[in-house]
Design a protein around this motif. Sequence first.
Motif, PDB file in Angstrom:
ATOM      1  N   SER A  90      11.046 -63.610-125.581  1.00 24.39           N
ATOM      2  CA  SER A  90      11.147 -62.496-124.635  1.00 24.39           C
ATOM      3  C   SER A  90      10.965 -61.166-125.341  1.00 24.39           C
ATOM      4  CB  SER A  90      12.520 -62.501-123.953  1.00 24.39           C
ATOM      5  OG  SER A  90      12.732 -63.678-123.217  1.00 24.39           O
ATOM      6  N   LEU A  91      10.467 -60.210-124.585  1.00 22.38           N
ATOM      7  CA  LEU A  91      10.382 -58.818-125.032  1.00 22.38           C
ATOM      8  C   LEU A  91      10.640 -57.932-123.824  1.00 22.38           C
ATOM      9  CD1 LEU A  91       7.174 -58.618-127.286  1.00 22.38           C
ATOM     10  CD2 LEU A  91       9.532 -58.255-128.030  1.00 22.38           C
ATOM     11  N   ARG A  92      11.137 -56.731-124.072  1.00 24.58           N
ATOM     12  CA  ARG A  92      11.267 -55.752-123.000  1.00 24.58           C
ATOM     13  C   ARG A  92      10.532 -54.482-123.396  1.00 24.58           C
ATOM     14  NH1 ARG A  92      16.354 -52.731-120.016  1.00 24.58           N
ATOM     15  NH2 ARG A  92      16.410 -51.487-121.934  1.00 24.58           N
ATOM     16  N   LEU A  93       9.624 -54.083-122.554  1.00 23.35           N
ATOM     17  CA  LEU A  93       8.881 -52.850-122.753  1.00 23.35           C
ATOM     18  C   LEU A  93       9.513 -51.731-121.929  1.00 23.35           C
ATOM     19  CD1 LEU A  93       5.195 -54.136-122.469  1.00 23.35           C
ATOM     20  CD2 LEU A  93       6.687 -54.095-124.473  1.00 23.35           C
ATOM     21  N   SER A  94       9.469 -50.533-122.476  1.00 19.89           N
ATOM     22  CA  SER A  94       9.965 -49.360-121.758  1.00 19.89           C
ATOM     23  C   SER A  94       8.848 -48.335-121.649  1.00 19.89           C
ATOM     24  CB  SER A  94      11.146 -48.729-122.496  1.00 19.89           C
ATOM     25  OG  SER A  94      12.222 -49.627-122.601  1.00 19.89           O
ATOM     26  N   ASN A 100      13.604 -41.581-115.314  1.00 15.93           N
ATOM     27  CA  ASN A 100      12.135 -41.574-115.257  1.00 15.93           C
ATOM     28  C   ASN A 100      11.535 -42.647-116.154  1.00 15.93           C
ATOM     29  OD1 ASN A 100      11.947 -39.230-113.496  1.00 15.93           O
ATOM     30  ND2 ASN A 100      12.602 -38.030-115.265  1.00 15.93           N
ATOM     31  N   THR A 101      12.167 -43.799-116.139  1.00 15.83           N
ATOM     32  CA  THR A 101      11.766 -44.882-117.035  1.00 15.83           C
ATOM     33  C   THR A 101      11.534 -46.165-116.243  1.00 15.83           C
ATOM     34  OG1 THR A 101      12.981 -43.924-118.891  1.00 15.83           O
ATOM     35  CG2 THR A 101      12.439 -46.261-119.030  1.00 15.83           C
ATOM     36  N   ALA A 102      10.455 -46.844-116.587  1.00 18.77           N
ATOM     37  CA  ALA A 102      10.170 -48.160-116.040  1.00 18.77           C
ATOM     38  C   ALA A 102      10.263 -49.178-117.165  1.00 18.77           C
ATOM     39  CB  ALA A 102       8.780 -48.194-115.405  1.00 18.77           C
ATOM     40  N   TYR A 103      10.704 -50.367-116.812  1.00 18.32           N
ATOM     41  CA  TYR A 103      10.878 -51.434-117.797  1.00 18.32           C
ATOM     42  C   TYR A 103      10.057 -52.653-117.370  1.00 18.32           C
ATOM     43  CZ  TYR A 103      14.999 -48.574-118.772  1.00 18.32           C
ATOM     44  OH  TYR A 103      15.841 -47.529-119.045  1.00 18.32           O
ATOM     45  N   LEU A 104       9.617 -53.394-118.355  1.00 14.53           N
ATOM     46  CA  LEU A 104       8.964 -54.663-118.097  1.00 14.53           C
ATOM     47  C   LEU A 104       9.656 -55.709-118.954  1.00 14.53           C
ATOM     48  CD1 LEU A 104       6.641 -56.024-116.512  1.00 14.53           C
ATOM     49  CD2 LEU A 104       5.274 -55.836-118.601  1.00 14.53           C
ATOM     50  N   SER A 109      11.230 -53.127-113.481  1.00 14.00           N
ATOM     51  CA  SER A 109      12.326 -52.381-112.877  1.00 14.00           C
ATOM     52  C   SER A 109      12.148 -50.908-113.217  1.00 14.00           C
ATOM     53  CB  SER A 109      13.685 -52.894-113.359  1.00 14.00           C
ATOM     54  OG  SER A 109      13.784 -52.766-114.775  1.00 14.00           O
ATOM     55  N   ARG A 110      12.947 -50.085-112.567  1.00 11.24           N
ATOM     56  CA  ARG A 110      12.753 -48.645-112.746  1.00 11.24           C
ATOM     57  C   ARG A 110      14.087 -47.942-112.623  1.00 11.24           C
ATOM     58  NH1 ARG A 110       8.143 -45.255-109.336  1.00 11.24           N
ATOM     59  NH2 ARG A 110       8.769 -43.153-109.958  1.00 11.24           N
ATOM     60  N   ASP A 111      14.326 -47.011-113.518  1.00  7.88           N
ATOM     61  CA  ASP A 111      15.501 -46.149-113.461  1.00  7.88           C
ATOM     62  C   ASP A 111      14.984 -44.760-113.134  1.00  7.88           C
ATOM     63  OD1 ASP A 111      17.640 -44.424-113.963  1.00  7.88           O
ATOM     64  OD2 ASP A 111      18.436 -45.686-115.558  1.00  7.88           O
ATOM     65  N   MET A 134       4.952 -46.500-110.829  1.00  6.47           N
ATOM     66  CA  MET A 134       4.699 -46.746-112.248  1.00  6.47           C
ATOM     67  C   MET A 134       4.334 -48.205-112.412  1.00  6.47           C
ATOM     68  SD  MET A 134       7.737 -44.486-114.003  1.00  6.47           S
ATOM     69  CE  MET A 134       7.058 -44.564-115.673  1.00  6.47           C
ATOM     70  N   GLY A 135       3.552 -48.473-113.416  1.00  7.94           N
ATOM     71  CA  GLY A 135       3.126 -49.846-113.592  1.00  7.94           C
ATOM     72  C   GLY A 135       2.711 -50.142-115.017  1.00  7.94           C
ATOM     73  N   TRP A 136       2.429 -51.400-115.222  1.00  9.57           N
ATOM     74  CA  TRP A 136       1.977 -51.877-116.523  1.00  9.57           C
ATOM     75  C   TRP A 136       0.622 -52.573-116.372  1.00  9.57           C
ATOM     76  CZ3 TRP A 136       4.464 -50.699-120.974  1.00  9.57           C
ATOM     77  CH2 TRP A 136       5.774 -50.219-120.867  1.00  9.57           C
ATOM     78  N   TYR A 137      -0.247 -52.262-117.285  1.00  8.58           N
ATOM     79  CA  TYR A 137      -1.532 -52.927-117.412  1.00  8.58           C
ATOM     80  C   TYR A 137      -1.601 -53.515-118.816  1.00  8.58           C
ATOM     81  CZ  TYR A 137      -3.451 -50.723-113.193  1.00  8.58           C
ATOM     82  OH  TYR A 137      -3.701 -50.342-111.898  1.00  8.58           O
ATOM     83  N   ARG A 138      -2.535 -54.430-119.010  1.00  6.41           N
ATOM     84  CA  ARG A 138      -2.747 -54.958-120.355  1.00  6.41           C
ATOM     85  C   ARG A 138      -4.225 -55.201-120.590  1.00  6.41           C
ATOM     86  NH1 ARG A 138       0.053 -60.973-119.684  1.00  6.41           N
ATOM     87  NH2 ARG A 138      -1.567 -61.895-118.345  1.00  6.41           N
ATOM     88  N   GLN A 139      -4.581 -55.150-121.857  1.00  8.83           N
ATOM     89  CA  GLN A 139      -5.965 -55.399-122.232  1.00  8.83           C
ATOM     90  C   GLN A 139      -5.997 -56.211-123.507  1.00  8.83           C
ATOM     91  OE1 GLN A 139      -8.414 -51.873-122.635  1.00  8.83           O
ATOM     92  NE2 GLN A 139     -10.275 -53.062-122.309  1.00  8.83           N
ATOM     93  N   ALA A 140      -6.569 -57.404-123.394  1.00  9.08           N
ATOM     94  CA  ALA A 140      -6.750 -58.283-124.544  1.00  9.08           C
ATOM     95  C   ALA A 140      -8.138 -58.021-125.136  1.00  9.08           C
ATOM     96  CB  ALA A 140      -6.609 -59.734-124.122  1.00  9.08           C
TER      97      ALA A 140
END
Length: 118
Positions: free
Chosen positions: A17-21, A76-80, A70-72, A34-40
């Motif tokens: 597991s990992l948590r991104l902020s 002003n922070t989003a977490y993944l 999630s979002r706080d 807010m959202g998360w994208y990824r690029q391999a």
Amino acid sequence: QVQVAESGGGVVQAGGSLRLSCTASGSTSSIKAMGWYRQAPGLQRESVASITSGGTTKYADSVKGRFTISRDNAKNTAYLQMDGLRPEDTAVYYCNAVPHLPWLPNYWGQGTQVTVSS
């Protein structure tokens, strides 16, 4: 103007597991979602998950049941939260902030590397 900055990437074994902020600064009241994208390597950037200021979430099929966004709003922070990581989750993960006004561009962070070893 809005600035976004990600943190929390790293190297983890498969199944881990990992948590991104992602923290936004500046004119944060202008942010709708807010959202998360990824690029391999060699692939196009893809959407992973998003969350609105009201808490509505959306996930890519490939991460449903494993990732939680999630979002706080006060911070002003989003977490993944990423659980059950797989080698195919390896990518640079980018935070994205979408403004309320549709003619404004989205704001992007610099990205954080996530590497999942098998």
